[in-house]
Design a protein around this motif. Structure first.
Motif, PDB file in Angstrom:
ATOM      1  N   LYS A 172      17.572 -26.257  22.306  1.00  0.00           N
ATOM      2  CA  LYS A 172      16.387 -26.828  21.670  1.00  0.00           C
ATOM      3  C   LYS A 172      16.072 -26.073  20.382  1.00  0.00           C
ATOM      4  O   LYS A 172      15.285 -25.133  20.369  1.00  0.00           O
ATOM      5  N   LYS A 173      16.710 -26.423  19.302  1.00  0.00           N
ATOM      6  CA  LYS A 173      16.491 -25.757  18.016  1.00  0.00           C
ATOM      7  C   LYS A 173      15.253 -26.337  17.341  1.00  0.00           C
ATOM      8  O   LYS A 173      15.334 -27.094  16.369  1.00  0.00           O
ATOM      9  N   GLU A 174      14.093 -25.974  17.900  1.00  0.00           N
ATOM     10  CA  GLU A 174      12.829 -26.489  17.394  1.00  0.00           C
ATOM     11  C   GLU A 174      11.712 -25.505  17.716  1.00  0.00           C
ATOM     12  O   GLU A 174      11.803 -24.738  18.665  1.00  0.00           O
ATOM     13  N   ASP A 175      10.680 -25.529  16.900  1.00  0.00           N
ATOM     14  CA  ASP A 175       9.492 -24.725  17.197  1.00  0.00           C
ATOM     15  C   ASP A 175       8.665 -25.478  18.228  1.00  0.00           C
ATOM     16  O   ASP A 175       7.964 -26.431  17.890  1.00  0.00           O
ATOM     17  N   ASN A 176       8.774 -25.038  19.465  1.00  0.00           N
ATOM     18  CA  ASN A 176       8.098 -25.758  20.540  1.00  0.00           C
ATOM     19  C   ASN A 176       7.760 -24.789  21.664  1.00  0.00           C
ATOM     20  O   ASN A 176       8.248 -23.658  21.703  1.00  0.00           O
ATOM     21  N   ILE A 177       6.902 -25.230  22.560  1.00  0.00           N
ATOM     22  CA  ILE A 177       6.539 -24.415  23.718  1.00  0.00           C
ATOM     23  C   ILE A 177       6.609 -25.286  24.964  1.00  0.00           C
ATOM     24  O   ILE A 177       6.183 -26.447  24.951  1.00  0.00           O
ATOM     25  N   SER A 198      13.066 -22.794  15.680  1.00  0.00           N
ATOM     26  CA  SER A 198      13.985 -23.690  14.960  1.00  0.00           C
ATOM     27  C   SER A 198      15.138 -22.924  14.332  1.00  0.00           C
ATOM     28  O   SER A 198      16.102 -23.523  13.854  1.00  0.00           O
ATOM     29  N   THR A 199      15.060 -21.601  14.326  1.00  0.00           N
ATOM     30  CA  THR A 199      16.108 -20.754  13.772  1.00  0.00           C
ATOM     31  C   THR A 199      17.109 -20.382  14.877  1.00  0.00           C
ATOM     32  O   THR A 199      17.057 -20.920  15.980  1.00  0.00           O
ATOM     33  N   GLU A 200      17.982 -19.428  14.592  1.00  0.00           N
ATOM     34  CA  GLU A 200      18.973 -18.982  15.574  1.00  0.00           C
ATOM     35  C   GLU A 200      18.398 -17.968  16.561  1.00  0.00           C
ATOM     36  O   GLU A 200      19.144 -17.416  17.370  1.00  0.00           O
ATOM     37  N   GLN A 237      10.396  -9.547  14.133  1.00  0.00           N
ATOM     38  CA  GLN A 237      11.705  -9.727  14.757  1.00  0.00           C
ATOM     39  C   GLN A 237      12.090  -8.500  15.585  1.00  0.00           C
ATOM     40  O   GLN A 237      11.958  -7.372  15.132  1.00  0.00           O
ATOM     41  N   VAL A 238      12.562  -8.736  16.806  1.00  0.00           N
ATOM     42  CA  VAL A 238      13.023  -7.658  17.687  1.00  0.00           C
ATOM     43  C   VAL A 238      14.301  -8.094  18.387  1.00  0.00           C
ATOM     44  O   VAL A 238      14.605  -9.286  18.486  1.00  0.00           O
ATOM     45  N   LYS A 239      15.037  -7.112  18.888  1.00  0.00           N
ATOM     46  CA  LYS A 239      16.305  -7.386  19.553  1.00  0.00           C
ATOM     47  C   LYS A 239      16.082  -7.856  20.981  1.00  0.00           C
ATOM     48  O   LYS A 239      15.166  -7.402  21.661  1.00  0.00           O
ATOM     49  N   ILE A 240      16.922  -8.777  21.421  1.00  0.00           N
ATOM     50  CA  ILE A 240      16.917  -9.202  22.813  1.00  0.00           C
ATOM     51  C   ILE A 240      17.471  -8.074  23.669  1.00  0.00           C
ATOM     52  O   ILE A 240      18.453  -7.427  23.320  1.00  0.00           O
ATOM     53  N   LEU A 241      16.844  -7.823  24.818  1.00  0.00           N
ATOM     54  CA  LEU A 241      17.275  -6.744  25.698  1.00  0.00           C
ATOM     55  C   LEU A 241      18.360  -7.206  26.659  1.00  0.00           C
ATOM     56  O   LEU A 241      18.404  -8.377  27.059  1.00  0.00           O
ATOM     57  N   ASN A 242      19.246  -6.275  27.021  1.00  0.00           N
ATOM     58  CA  ASN A 242      20.330  -6.512  27.974  1.00  0.00           C
ATOM     59  C   ASN A 242      21.302  -7.592  27.519  1.00  0.00           C
ATOM     60  O   ASN A 242      21.821  -8.359  28.330  1.00  0.00           O
ATOM     61  N   LEU A 243      21.525  -7.638  26.208  1.00  0.00           N
ATOM     62  CA  LEU A 243      22.500  -8.561  25.648  1.00  0.00           C
ATOM     63  C   LEU A 243      23.201  -7.860  24.492  1.00  0.00           C
ATOM     64  O   LEU A 243      22.551  -7.349  23.581  1.00  0.00           O
ATOM     65  N   TYR A 250      11.381 -13.373  18.286  1.00  0.00           N
ATOM     66  CA  TYR A 250      10.124 -13.004  17.635  1.00  0.00           C
ATOM     67  C   TYR A 250       9.066 -12.689  18.686  1.00  0.00           C
ATOM     68  O   TYR A 250       8.934 -13.405  19.681  1.00  0.00           O
ATOM     69  N   ILE A 251       8.299 -11.623  18.441  1.00  0.00           N
ATOM     70  CA  ILE A 251       7.145 -11.293  19.279  1.00  0.00           C
ATOM     71  C   ILE A 251       5.963 -10.996  18.358  1.00  0.00           C
ATOM     72  O   ILE A 251       6.153 -10.769  17.162  1.00  0.00           O
ATOM     73  N   PRO A 252       4.720 -10.996  18.881  1.00  0.00           N
ATOM     74  CA  PRO A 252       3.564 -10.693  18.028  1.00  0.00           C
ATOM     75  C   PRO A 252       3.726  -9.351  17.310  1.00  0.00           C
ATOM     76  O   PRO A 252       4.244  -8.386  17.876  1.00  0.00           O
ATOM     77  N   LYS A 253       3.264  -9.294  16.061  1.00  0.00           N
ATOM     78  CA  LYS A 253       3.433  -8.088  15.242  1.00  0.00           C
ATOM     79  C   LYS A 253       2.828  -6.854  15.899  1.00  0.00           C
ATOM     80  O   LYS A 253       3.401  -5.760  15.845  1.00  0.00           O
ATOM     81  N   VAL A 254       1.665  -7.001  16.501  1.00  0.00           N
ATOM     82  CA  VAL A 254       1.009  -5.852  17.115  1.00  0.00           C
ATOM     83  C   VAL A 254       1.864  -5.286  18.247  1.00  0.00           C
ATOM     84  O   VAL A 254       1.918  -4.069  18.459  1.00  0.00           O
ATOM     85  N   LEU A 255       2.579  -6.157  18.964  1.00  0.00           N
ATOM     86  CA  LEU A 255       3.473  -5.691  20.022  1.00  0.00           C
ATOM     87  C   LEU A 255       4.729  -5.063  19.435  1.00  0.00           C
ATOM     88  O   LEU A 255       5.288  -4.123  20.016  1.00  0.00           O
ATOM     89  N   CYS A 256       5.168  -5.554  18.284  1.00  0.00           N
ATOM     90  CA  CYS A 256       6.306  -4.934  17.577  1.00  0.00           C
ATOM     91  C   CYS A 256       6.025  -3.466  17.288  1.00  0.00           C
ATOM     92  O   CYS A 256       6.883  -2.594  17.513  1.00  0.00           O
ATOM     93  N   ASP A 257       4.832  -3.183  16.770  1.00  0.00           N
ATOM     94  CA  ASP A 257       4.462  -1.803  16.446  1.00  0.00           C
ATOM     95  C   ASP A 257       4.454  -0.931  17.698  1.00  0.00           C
ATOM     96  O   ASP A 257       4.883   0.228  17.666  1.00  0.00           O
ATOM     97  N   CYS A 258       3.966  -1.482  18.802  1.00  0.00           N
ATOM     98  CA  CYS A 258       3.935  -0.725  20.064  1.00  0.00           C
ATOM     99  C   CYS A 258       5.347  -0.442  20.566  1.00  0.00           C
ATOM    100  O   CYS A 258       5.642   0.660  21.047  1.00  0.00           O
ATOM    101  N   GLU A 259       6.218  -1.435  20.473  1.00  0.00           N
ATOM    102  CA  GLU A 259       7.596  -1.266  20.934  1.00  0.00           C
ATOM    103  C   GLU A 259       8.317  -0.210  20.115  1.00  0.00           C
ATOM    104  O   GLU A 259       9.084   0.596  20.650  1.00  0.00           O
TER     105      GLU A 259
END
Length: 274
Positions: A172-177, A198-200, A237-243, A250-259
């Motif tokens: 599903k290459k689309e911005d959807n939930i 919609s991206t990779e 942008q963050v890396k997928i884990l265990n891959l 993509y995750i929320p920016k505030v969570l990016c800073d915490c990670e």
């Protein structure tokens, strides 16, 4: 008005020399990030929480006697207990943080949104949150997962289909939930959503703590996830884990800073041999 906060934490693995130690220590760290409401693009304010004294786990001689002959079984048992104790401590700290933020927020019109990283089974946290009877008209709690193993589920795809949810969502290459899962009318404390791009970029899994929420309230939060919390410009942008390889989501920016902060803490702990 939303006030966005994020929580991340460390989960330590057993050291190589754990078998020579009589007592194992747990030193969990939890990081709270608070978004700068005046400049959302600025690095969020970080608070670090740790224990005044480390938690000590003494090896039970009976356990050693029972598992000594099977080294793999013994290791798995110790590893499971070591991790489970960390999860309990981290869950208690997270609940304490949420209560503190609710009590300290003087502006009752402000809605607190917590993005909590999902690195272990959420039941330990969710059970504790349910006992707190939180005012969900003032707070939204979302568990965010970027671990590839959390997509090997059958929430979307039929159990009789050869595909997993991951293969379905990657097509599903689309911005959807998608969601919530389970569907409305099912009793439970969590509702799961999947966000595609919609991206990779890989999809993201979001688990909403929904104790006492009605269908309309859940739909409202779903809309905010798609059109605000994970909207382009509000994410990093963050890396997928265990891959393996360079695979991102993509995750929320505030969570990016915490990670990023918790990763640095983990690296420092590894250097010190903790």
């Amino acid at each position: 008005m939303n006030k966005k906060l994020a929580i991340s934490y460390t989960i330590s693995e057993l050291s190589d020399n754990f078998s020579s130690k009589e007592i194992l220590e747990i030193n969990p760290y939890v990081v709270l990030g608070t978004e700068n409401i005046y400049n959302p693009n600025a690095i969020c304010h970080i608070d670090i929480f740790s224990l005044l004294n480390s938690v000590k786990i003494k090896k039970n001689p009976n356990i050693i006697d029972n598992f000594f002959r099977d080294k793999n079984k013994f290791f798995r048992k110790i590893q499971s207990d070591y991790r489970a104790n960390q999860e309990r401590v981290i869950s208690d700290i997270i609940c304490g943080i949420i209560l503190r933020e609710l009590r300290n927020e003087k502006d009752k019109s402000k809605h607190l949104v917590f993005f909590i990283t999902h690195r272990f089974d959420t039941e330990k946290i969710v059970g504790r949150l349910a006992y707190l009877n939180l005012p969900l008209n003032r707070i939204t709690i979302l568990f965010i997962s970027r671990d590839i193993t959390d997509f090997y589920t059958r929430n979307i795809v039929s159990p009789f289909d050869y595909k997993f949810d991951l293969s379905y969502l990657m097509g599903k290459k689309e911005d959807n939930i998608y969601g919530p899962y389970p569907e409305y009318g099912t009793i439970g404390l969590l509702r799961t959503f999947y966000k595609t791009y919609s991206t990779e970029h890989f999809p993201l899994r979001i688990d909403l703590f929904c104790q006492g929420l009605g269908n309309i309230e859940i739909d409202t939060i779903k809309d905010k996830i798609n059109n605000d919390f994970l909207k382009s410009g509000n994410v990093g942008q963050v890396k997928i884990l265990n891959l393996k390889g360079k695979n991102f989501t993509y995750i929320p920016k505030v969570l990016c800073d915490c990670e990023e902060k918790i990763d640095q803490i983990q690296k420092d702990m590894n250097k010190e041999g903790l």
